[in-house]
Design a protein around this motif. Structure first.
Motif, PDB file in Angstrom:
ATOM      1  N   ALA A 102     118.995 -31.210 129.535  1.00 20.98           N
ATOM      2  CA  ALA A 102     117.612 -30.968 129.936  1.00 20.98           C
ATOM      3  C   ALA A 102     117.549 -30.234 131.262  1.00 20.98           C
ATOM      4  O   ALA A 102     116.742 -29.307 131.448  1.00 20.98           O
ATOM      5  N   THR A 103     118.399 -30.635 132.189  1.00 21.83           N
ATOM      6  CA  THR A 103     118.423 -29.978 133.494  1.00 21.83           C
ATOM      7  C   THR A 103     118.776 -28.502 133.357  1.00 21.83           C
ATOM      8  O   THR A 103     118.168 -27.629 133.996  1.00 21.83           O
ATOM      9  N   LEU A 104     119.753 -28.215 132.504  1.00 19.22           N
ATOM     10  CA  LEU A 104     120.168 -26.830 132.289  1.00 19.22           C
ATOM     11  C   LEU A 104     119.035 -26.010 131.677  1.00 19.22           C
ATOM     12  O   LEU A 104     118.741 -24.885 132.119  1.00 19.22           O
ATOM     13  N   ASP A 110     113.378 -22.879 130.049  1.00 22.48           N
ATOM     14  CA  ASP A 110     113.036 -23.283 128.681  1.00 22.48           C
ATOM     15  C   ASP A 110     112.505 -24.711 128.727  1.00 22.48           C
ATOM     16  O   ASP A 110     113.222 -25.685 128.471  1.00 22.48           O
ATOM     17  N   LEU A 111     111.215 -24.839 129.050  1.00 22.82           N
ATOM     18  CA  LEU A 111     110.617 -26.163 129.256  1.00 22.82           C
ATOM     19  C   LEU A 111     110.534 -26.963 127.968  1.00 22.82           C
ATOM     20  O   LEU A 111     110.668 -28.189 127.978  1.00 22.82           O
ATOM     21  N   ASP A 162     103.414 -29.490 133.124  1.00 25.75           N
ATOM     22  CA  ASP A 162     103.581 -28.036 133.238  1.00 25.75           C
ATOM     23  C   ASP A 162     103.332 -27.340 131.908  1.00 25.75           C
ATOM     24  O   ASP A 162     102.886 -26.185 131.875  1.00 25.75           O
ATOM     25  N   ARG A 163     103.628 -28.047 130.810  1.00 26.34           N
ATOM     26  CA  ARG A 163     103.443 -27.455 129.479  1.00 26.34           C
ATOM     27  C   ARG A 163     102.019 -27.600 128.976  1.00 26.34           C
ATOM     28  O   ARG A 163     101.686 -27.143 127.885  1.00 26.34           O
ATOM     29  N   ALA A 301     104.604 -22.338 127.373  1.00 23.40           N
ATOM     30  CA  ALA A 301     104.659 -23.473 128.310  1.00 23.40           C
ATOM     31  C   ALA A 301     105.573 -23.195 129.501  1.00 23.40           C
ATOM     32  O   ALA A 301     105.448 -23.834 130.547  1.00 23.40           O
ATOM     33  N   ARG A 302     106.490 -22.274 129.329  1.00 20.21           N
ATOM     34  CA  ARG A 302     107.368 -21.935 130.458  1.00 20.21           C
ATOM     35  C   ARG A 302     106.626 -21.131 131.532  1.00 20.21           C
ATOM     36  O   ARG A 302     107.129 -20.949 132.631  1.00 20.21           O
TER      37      ARG A 302
END
Length: 985
Positions: A102-104, A110-111, A162-163, A301-302
């Motif tokens: 997820a962090t990557l 890529d949310l 954010d999304r 969403a990104r």
């Protein structure tokens, strides 16, 4: 571990035992693959209640733990104990792997993927970690894992905010805040969600309640982060409307899954120095805008700061391309710059645009771009932004991260689109017609949408009916028009932007008779140099008006070809079109009759002095044959075009020139079609000598596909048609081929024909014809078992071939020589000759000569006793003969394989091959192969112990030999006598 302790093995749960045993297992698992001393284990497991026996309590538990585990995972070392587990054995490890993923994804922007990984990690929790297990160590671990879960939950909530998933989050956050009233981060997240959902009063109430709780219970004010959100909501700044300018993406977007995934990945590939810029190009109507808009929706969403869309009108009917300054003003308005604040100066507006978007997460879609110069000033410089560009042109002047050429819809996706447009029931009613409609539309989405719209609004029409309308001559583009917009209109916008010389090349290329064309064919059509033609063709590829399936070859999409052909008929004069067609036919003719291209056969058509056309480099056999393989179907189409337009001389000459390539390539139906057209052309011209040439070519084809008997009739007809004063070389060729066919039926008639052909060849000084005829003569004597005479003919033939140039016929003569050596028992000489034949056939790519060479090579190895090798070679010969498609080669290859299978001790398999050959030979009345098939069946019967059946087979073979092939009679009588002597009383 992320809940009550559970152990699973191969899909079933294993009882973990009593509480203390579970505690021991949990401690070892938390320290998996690390050595734990007995003293550490005693302290960590029994700290709350240490036993009086001390370390003695540990071994019984270790024993019970080993008994409980399904594998030997617990090791005893000199220092202590270690639980050896693979990386994926613990849900803890899986949790951390998902968090890292997820962090990557988050770092790459890529949310959606990041949120999915966070949720995957959270779903692993089944309640309180290690619930119910005693000890301070596990209590500390339980607290750590719980806080880790809460941290990841909050991270996922931030992503969802954010999304834009505000409403969904409220239901999750209300109970979470109630359960943790002191958690200011949760409270702030709930306030943000409520405010974004338009519930500012509820958001302020959360703040008041949280502040009161903190003051009453802890005596502290909220922290600065929570106070800042409170102030933002009070100023009514919490829920600014994010600008979303993306147009309607359509209700029938299908397929394009891999393309959408590819684009999304390119836009999410973070780069610290430049924004991800992706360019999509493709022909008109292929669906570039639909893909771009759907991709923008997918990754929206990104980019929480806005989704901007500008139609640059590069190919919009009735409108000029959008002014760059006007496009820039639109973008500035989209990021909130008031109209009066937008500079009049282009340079200042461009600087303001890049300054304003710096640091914002913004996606810009620049649709329908006419060229690179229009796009470049509109690109943001901030790496936090993303850009999607669509254009019919390949924007080679732009430095972009990723380019995607959007191809036509795959067949399945085209079918799905059509089904959505007209209904599954109408498609299912006639699947074949539906597939035909997809083909007529060339898998082009716009064409399918127009055809589907016409069908949907005409319930009485069937799919077959619209196919019929599309098939009417010159009506396809007219039919594919709906609501004032059609395929032709879309193509015209691209055509109008071409330079005049590009437009002329576009029109003339529509005259190509086949599927594709090279630069030399294009040069012939346009009467330009090949270099100029290639440059113009490449520019049409850049404009997506021409396809390039492989380097340096060009073809039209079917619908664009129709459009170009309509233009050619409208703009060009009939004389100009005829001249272009003749130049192309001349190019094909001269290339076909290039000496090296015809080397595998005997070319007896002299094309004489011809107009100058530029040919590619055909000065090696390999180059010549490579050209022919690429052009072979185009050559057949060129013959058909010449015949349809009454170019009779081109028809018959080009048919003979292309015949060698069609025959070797296995294009039998096309070969027969062009030869039939050629025959009709010679009769239209009343050119009896040309007719005789064509009859000879048809006879050669018929001999390979239908057998020797019908070929003999054609050769004799050719001799009858040829005028008495006709070219003696044509007569000699017909006689040579006639003798070659007669040898399998009546050698007594074959020899005079071959001798007469040899005489004429010597008289004319035609070495190649003489070498061919001597080769055929050698085969005749070889079949008559007169090996000495055959050897003389073969050697003279080869000597002539070596003086001129190698050919496919030379390969066949070498094969015959090898067979002669086999008959003489000279295995080593046979292998040498057959190897040379194989190498030459391979070099010449002669599918006809190859099986003969392999057949004799296998026979030579069988003579040397190398039976397994012989079988292997003969199997290769059977495969090669099937690929070549010629009947005599297939029969001979199966005979040779059958003989080798009998020799190696497999008569059962061999019998099937002999029976197949017998059936084919009887249908053709080919006495040679009938005799050999009966003989082979006799060998199979002998190997199976059935002497009587073997004798019956040999009697059949003997009857054929005595009537048609007397030299074989003695051999067969000897075999019958041997059988009689071996038979029981």
């Amino acid at each position: 571990m992320l809940g009550p302790l559970r152990v699973h093995w191969q899909g079933r749960e294993i009882a973990a035992g009593a509480q203390r045993l579970q505690t021991l297992l949990a401690v070892l698992a938390l320290r998996a693959n690390q050595v734990c001393t007995p003293e550490e284990l005693l302290d960590l497991v029994w700290h709350d209640n240490p036993p009086g026996t001390g370390l003695k309590v540990l071994p019984p538990y270790i024993y019970r733990l080993r008994r409980m585990l399904p594998l030997d995972l617990l090791d005893r070392t000199t220092d202590g104990y270690v639980l050896r587990l693979p990386d994926d054995a613990l849900d803890l490890a899986t949790f951390e792997n998902s968090v890292r993923a997820a962090t990557l994804h988050r770092e790459r922007g890529d949310l959606d993927a990041a949120a999915a990984e966070y949720q995957r990690a959270l779903d692993l929790y089944r309640g309180e970690p290690l619930a119910g297990l005693p000890g301070q160590y596990l209590a500390a671990q339980r607290l750590r894992l719980t806080e880790r879960r809460d941290k990841i939950f909050s991270d996922r909530v931030d992503l969802d905010l954010d999304r834009g998933h505000h409403a969904d989050l409220i239901a999750e956050l209300v109970p979470a805040v109630a359960a943790k009233p002191f958690d200011e981060r949760l409270a702030s997240q709930l306030m943000r969600a409520l405010s974004a959902d338009g519930r500012q009063a509820d958001a302020l109430e959360v703040y008041t309640r949280t502040r009161d709780t903190l003051i009453d219970q802890l005596g502290v004010e909220p922290g600065p982060a929570l106070r800042k959100i409170h102030q933002t909501i009070l100023r009514n700044e919490a829920a600014p409307t994010t600008r979303d300018e993306l147009p309607y993406a359509g209700a029938t977007f299908v397929g394009r899954t891999s393309e959408l995934t590819h684009l999304a990945a390119a836009l999410g590939n973070a780069n610290a120095s430049a924004p991800p810029i992706v360019a999509i190009d493709g022909m008109a109507g292929v669906g570039k805008t639909a893909l771009a808009v759907n991709t923008a929706r997918h990754v929206g969403a990104r980019y929480p700061d806005g989704l901007l869309f500008v139609d640059l009108q590069g190919h919009t009917p009735g409108r000029a391309p959008l002014d760059i300054k006007a496009a820039l003003d639109h973008l500035l308005t989209g990021v909130g710059v008031p109209g009066p604040a937008i500079p009049h100066s282009f340079e200042e507006a461009q600087a303001l645009w890049r300054t304003t978007v710096a640091g914002r997460r913004l996606l810009v879609v620049l649709d329908n771009a006419p060229d690179s110069t229009t796009v470049e000033p509109l690109l943001p410089g901030s790496p936090t932004c993303g850009v999607l560009i669509t254009s019919r042109n390949q924007l080679t002047g732009l430095d972009v991260r990723e380019r995607l050429h959007l191809d036509l819809l795959a067949a399945d996706d085209a079918g799905a689109l059509l089904a959505q447009l007209v209904g599954e029931h109408r498609i299912a009613a006639d699947v074949a017609a539906s597939n035909g409609l997809i083909a007529r539309c060339g898998n082009l989405p716009l064409a399918l949408r127009i055809a589907g719209a016409r069908l949907r609004h005409r319930p009485a029409w069937t799919v077959a009916h619209i196919n019929h309308r599309l098939d009417r001559l010159g009506r396809r583009l007219t039919e594919l028009t709906s609501d004032g917009l059609g395929i032709a209109t879309a193509f015209q916008l691209s055509y109008d932007q071409l330079a005049p010389e590009q437009q002329r090349m576009f029109r003339l290329l529509s005259l190509l008779p086949g599927r594709d064309i090279d630069q030399y064919g294009a040069a012939a059509l346009a009467d330009r140099t090949p270099e100029d033609a290639a440059d113009l063709a490449e520019s049409l590829v850049d404009a997506n008006l021409l396809l390039q399936p492989v380097p340096d070859r060009y073809q039209f999409h079917d619908l664009i070809h129709d459009y170009a052909a309509d233009l050619a008929r409208t703009v060009e004069t009939p004389d100009a079109l005829d001249a272009a067609r003749d130049r192309l036919l001349e190019y094909y003719l001269q290339a076909c009759f290039h000496p090296l291209g015809q080397r595998a056969g005997i070319n007896f058509v002299e094309i004489g002095r011809r107009p100058v056309v530029q040919l590619p480099d055909l000065d090696t056999i390999d180059k010549s044959l490579t050209w022919a393989e690429a052009e072979v179907t185009n050559l057949a189409a060129a013959v058909e075009r010449a015949a349809a337009e009454g170019c009779h001389t081109y028809t018959w000459m080009l048919a003979l020139g292309a015949g060698r390539f069609l025959r070797e390539g296995g294009h039998v139906q096309q070969h027969r079609l062009v030869l039939d057209l050629a025959l009709a052309a010679t009769r239209q011209l009343q050119d009896r000598e040309a007719e005789a040439r064509v009859l000879r070519a048809i006879g050669r084809l018929v001999r390979g596909k239908q057998g020797v008997r019908p070929s003999i009739e054609l050769y004799r007809l050719g001799l009858d048609v040829l005028p008495a004063d006709g070219d003696p070389l044509v007569r000699a060729h017909l006689l040579s081929c006639l003798g070659q066919s007669l040898r399998a039926l009546d050698p007594s008639q074959a020899l005079p024909a071959l001798e007469e052909a040899s005489r004429i060849a010597r008289e004319l000084g035609d070495d190649r014809l003489l070498a061919q005829t001597l080769g055929y003569t050698g085969i005749l004597h070889n079949n008559q078992l007169d090996f000495a005479t055959a050897l003389v003919a073969y050697e003279e033939s080869l000597a002539i071939f070596r003086r001129v140039e190698p050919s496919g016929l030379m390969a066949q003569v070498l094969s015959g020589l090898a067979g002669c050596y086999v008959g003489l028992g000279r295995a080593d000489d046979a292998i040498e000759a057959a190897t040379m034949a194989y190498q030459l056939a391979t070099q010449l790519r002669s599918a006809i000569s190859l099986p003969y060479a392999l057949g004799q090579l296998g026979r030579a190895h069988r003579l040397r006793g190398e039976l397994a090798q012989a079988v292997d070679i003969h199997r290769r010969a059977v495969d090669a003969a099937a690929e070549g498609g010629m009947l005599p080669g297939q029969m001979l290859a199966r005979l040779n394989l059958g003989e080798s299978l009998v020799a190696i001790g497999d008569p059962g398999t061999a019998r099937g091959h002999f029976e197949d050959v017998l059936q084919l030979a009887m249908a053709d009345k080919n006495h040679q192969y009938m005799l050999e098939a009966w003989n082979g069946l006799a060998d199979c019967a002998v190997a199976g112990g059935d002497v009587q059946k073997a004798a019956d087979y040999l009697q059949q073979a003997l009857a054929i030999a005595e009537e048609f092939l007397p030299p074989h009679s003695a051999r067969l009588r000897e075999k019958l006598a041997e059988l009689a002597a071996a038979a029981p009383e």
